[in-house]
Design a protein around this motif. Structure first.
Motif, short mmCIF file in Angstrom:
data_model
loop_
_atom_site.label_atom_id
_atom_site.label_comp_id
_atom_site.label_asym_id
_atom_site.label_seq_id
_atom_site.Cartn_x
_atom_site.Cartn_y
_atom_site.Cartn_z
N ILE A 27 0.80 -0.95 0.50
CA ILE A 27 -0.40 0.13 0.37
C ILE A 27 1.02 1.20 -0.36
N ARG A 28 2.28 0.86 0.61
CA ARG A 28 2.59 2.49 0.46
C ARG A 28 3.72 2.30 -0.50
N ASP A 29 4.31 1.23 -0.59
CA ASP A 29 5.14 1.29 -2.04
C ASP A 29 4.73 1.36 -3.41
N GLY A 30 3.65 0.01 -3.54
CA GLY A 30 3.71 -0.71 -4.18
C GLY A 30 3.03 -0.38 -5.71
N ASP A 31 2.52 -1.37 -6.85
CA ASP A 31 1.74 -0.88 -7.46
C ASP A 31 0.50 -1.78 -7.72
N ALA A 32 -0.09 -1.21 -8.73
CA ALA A 32 -1.29 -2.89 -9.47
C ALA A 32 -0.39 -3.81 -9.88
N ALA A 33 0.97 -4.55 -9.93
CA ALA A 33 1.42 -4.99 -10.87
C ALA A 33 2.09 -5.92 -9.38
N ILE A 42 -12.14 3.58 -3.04
CA ILE A 42 -12.17 3.51 -4.83
C ILE A 42 -12.87 5.37 -5.26
N GLY A 43 -13.02 6.47 -4.41
CA GLY A 43 -13.06 7.38 -4.49
C GLY A 43 -12.51 8.31 -4.37
N HIS A 44 -11.40 8.19 -3.41
CA HIS A 44 -9.53 8.90 -3.09
C HIS A 44 -8.40 7.52 -2.44
N PRO A 45 -8.68 6.53 -3.63
CA PRO A 45 -7.34 6.12 -3.53
C PRO A 45 -6.49 6.66 -3.03
N GLY A 46 -5.68 6.82 -3.57
CA GLY A 46 -4.30 7.78 -2.75
C GLY A 46 -4.17 8.25 -1.21
N LEU A 47 -5.92 8.64 -0.92
CA LEU A 47 -5.47 8.66 0.32
C LEU A 47 -4.81 7.31 1.56
N LEU A 48 -5.63 6.03 0.27
CA LEU A 48 -4.92 4.97 1.50
C LEU A 48 -3.77 4.70 1.82
N ARG A 49 -3.24 5.71 1.12
CA ARG A 49 -1.03 5.29 1.31
C ARG A 49 -1.32 6.35 2.50
N PRO A 52 -8.70 0.54 7.08
CA PRO A 52 -9.33 -0.79 8.48
C PRO A 52 -9.29 -0.36 9.89
N LYS A 53 -8.27 0.62 9.91
CA LYS A 53 -9.03 0.91 11.30
C LYS A 53 -9.67 2.91 11.39
N GLY A 103 -10.06 8.14 12.06
CA GLY A 103 -8.90 8.11 10.70
C GLY A 103 -7.85 8.31 11.04
N PRO A 104 -7.23 7.11 11.65
CA PRO A 104 -5.51 7.06 12.22
C PRO A 104 -4.77 7.01 10.92
N LEU A 105 -4.21 7.74 10.86
CA LEU A 105 -3.33 8.00 9.94
C LEU A 105 -2.07 6.82 10.30
N ARG A 106 -1.24 5.95 8.70
CA ARG A 106 -0.22 5.58 8.70
C ARG A 106 1.07 5.50 9.46
N ASP A 107 1.29 5.09 10.43
CA ASP A 107 3.11 5.20 10.83
C ASP A 107 4.11 5.17 8.92
N ASN A 108 3.97 4.62 8.86
CA ASN A 108 4.72 4.70 7.42
C ASN A 108 4.86 5.54 6.58
N PRO A 109 6.03 5.96 6.69
CA PRO A 109 6.55 7.38 4.94
C PRO A 109 6.24 6.89 4.04
N SER A 110 4.83 7.18 3.29
CA SER A 110 4.21 7.40 2.28
C SER A 110 5.84 7.62 0.96
N LYS A 111 5.47 7.18 -0.33
CA LYS A 111 6.54 7.52 -1.36
C LYS A 111 6.37 8.90 -2.05
N ASP A 112 5.18 9.34 -1.77
CA ASP A 112 4.42 10.44 -2.86
C ASP A 112 5.27 11.60 -1.74
#
Lengths: 119, 416
Positions: free
Chosen positions: A49-55, B245-252, B257-258, B272-281
């Motif tokens: 979820i953090r770093d992946g892609d569809a593949a 579905i509507g905001h998939p980017g938000l899932l990062r 699930p929480k 709406g808890p935030l993930r601990d891990n750093p996003s690559k965006d």
């Protein structure tokens, strides 16, 4: 529906059910099989979820499908195997809305449909 | 069978809960009844306590289209009135500020004391000897302070605010310390006036004259208008099921699930808890790395985004860096005006301000996506082929909202 290219993040919409139930089911099935579940567990899903892609997501689904097959063949953790198979079947049914399935993925999808039909 | 029992039976299909009848989202009679039976009977946010601190301070707002003014009288008591002059219906007060000891109508000068009674009107004899000016009063409403905000209820028979929303959600809301935050401000620049004044300032060479060119910052509201029924917007806010579905980017960033709503009698609290891990965006990563909770922010909410719904159409977005109070004001079945008051820490640094701007950018994108989705939903609700839908467990807060609507407006679900 207009024909459109899939958005870069659209595949992420597939992940919630797998993230919610996958790690526990994997732990139970792999545990019953005497396998390590580290490679398919929570850290893998979060990493995707953090770093992946569809593949990468499809590769993960393929690995989970293989686990379901091993579980079904050995007859251990039957309930967990069936639930995971249902989740995976739905993943392959939903996937064409957000990504392109390869021949191998479609074969996996049909395989899961057949597996669940016989139950 | 009780009325509640009948309602529950009629609103389920198999194990799934049913949505409200789609006709209720465009019907004129239902819209009018909602204004009278929901908005005019609900506790509604009008402003921030800082806006009415001193005697004579006033702030204005609306409740389902009804103009309201809140003023602190000379004794320090907070009072709420209809913001409509009894003479010819002009708006009495505008925005926020100080009115001194009286409210004076800008149209013909009718002047009211801060208890709502009419003090006098220009050319009073012209209304005839029998005109009873003592009988003229501004209609007054219940007013309360809760969680740093000023709330008004137009219904004299409504229970006190803490009883209305329930003690538990009131205490949780107070823990946000909004009373210690400041609303973001806007300066009303008037370029032509500034240009005209520059020669005088240059001649005077006084710093104070130069400073006077900078308009005073005012606590402000941010307005928007949507071509949707207010319930369409509310439904969308209340559920997280559409997020993947509507905001998939938000899932990062959001640990979906929480994501968990807690239902109260007339409110919903959504974690709406935030993930601990750093996003690559890049931008998400920037936000994660540099976000710093406001000093006033409750520690237990630092790792999450939190959302509150106060019945009927009041939504609070709670981020560690900012709090946004968003309200709906239905104007017509398919037109909804919204106002936002955005709060920040009074001690916000430049870095905090930048982080808040990044957050604003994320959430503006999400809002744009939501508006597009609601556009489609609003058309769908008017379709001949659609009557009502079903709700997922993750849409429990929508079901709760629909039950409140069914209770408040009997028959809302029976349109054909």
């Amino acid at each position: 529906m207009t024909s459109r290219r899939f958005g870069r993040h659209d595949w992420l919409g597939l992940t919630p059910e797998v993230e919610r139930f996958g790690p526990l089911l994997v732990e139970r099935i792999a545990g019953a099989l005497g396998e390590s579940h580290d490679a398919l567990g929570e850290a893998r899903v979060e990493g995707l979820i953090r770093d992946g892609d569809a593949a990468a997501w499809l590769a993960y689904l393929a690995a989970l499908t293989a686990l379901v097959d091993r579980g079904a063949a050995s007859g251990v953790a039957e309930a967990e195997t069936e639930i995971l198979a249902e989740i995976l079947r739905d993943q392959y049914r939903l996937a064409p809305g957000v990504l392109v399935l390869s021949e191998a993925d479609m074969a996996r999808s049909q395989h899961l449909e057949a597996l669940l039909e016989t139950r | 069978m009780s009325a509640t029992g009948r309602r529950k039976k009629a609103t389920r299909a198999g194990g799934a809960k049913l949505t409200l009848n789609a006709k209720a989202y465009a019907d004129h009679e239902i819209f009018e009844r909602e204004r009278r039976e929901i908005f005019a009977k609900a506790w509604m946010i009008i402003g921030h306590v800082a806006e009415v601190q001193k005697p004579g301070d006033f702030t204005t707002g609306e409740i389902g289209g009804e103009p309201v003014v809140v003023v602190r009288d000379q004794d320090g008591t907070l009072r709420a009135f209809s913001n409509i002059c009894r003479h010819r219906a002009a708006r009495l007060a505008d925005g926020r500020g100080s009115c001194g000891k009286v409210l004076r109508c800008p149209y013909h000068g009718w002047t009211y004391r801060l208890d709502g009674s009419l003090a006098a009107m220009p050319e009073g004899r012209g209304f005839g000897e029998d005109f009873d000016r003592d009988a003229v009063r501004l209609p007054s409403f219940q007013v309360a302070e809760l969680g740093g905000l000023v709330w008004v209820n137009m219904d004299a028979d409504a229970p006190p605010i803490r009883e209305w929303f329930g003690e538990e959600i009131c205490a949780r809301f107070e823990s946000l310390n909004i009373d210690q935050l400041v609303p973001t401000t806007k300066r009303d620049w008037k370029p032509r006036e500034i240009l005209r004044a520059i020669p005088d300032v240059v001649r005077s060479r006084k710093v104070d004259d130069a400073k006077a060119l900078i308009p005073e910052a005012e606590y402000d509201r941010w307005y928007a208008r949507y071509d949707h029924n207010w319930k369409t917007l509310a439904d969308n806010y209340l559920e997280g099921y559409h997020v993947p579905i509507g905001h998939p980017g938000l899932l990062r960033m959001l640990d979906y699930p929480k994501y968990k709503p807690t239902l109260y009698e007339r409110a919903v609290w959504i974690d709406g808890p935030l993930r601990d891990n750093p996003s690559k965006d890049f931008m998400e990563n920037l936000y994660q790395r540099y976000k710093r909770p406001m000093a006033e922010f409750p520690e237990e909410l630092e790792g999450q985004w939190t959302y509150i719904h106060f019945w009927p159409g009041q939504f609070i977005d709670i981020y560690p860096d900012t709090i946004d109070v968003w309200q709906m004001h239905p104007e017509a079945p398919l037109s909804t005006k919204t106002t936002s008051i955005v709060f920040r820490s009074p001690n916000e640094s430049f870095r905090d301000m930048l982080v808040r701007q990044i957050n604003y950018r994320f959430n503006s994108e999400v809002m744009d996506e939501d508006v597009e989705l609601c556009d489609g939903v609003q058309v769908g609700l008017g379709s001949m082929t659609y009557t009502r839908g079903v709700l997922n467990d993750n849409e429990a807060a929508v079901g709760h909202f629909h039950d409140l609507l069914r209770d408040a407006v009997p028959g809302i679900d029976d349109l054909s």
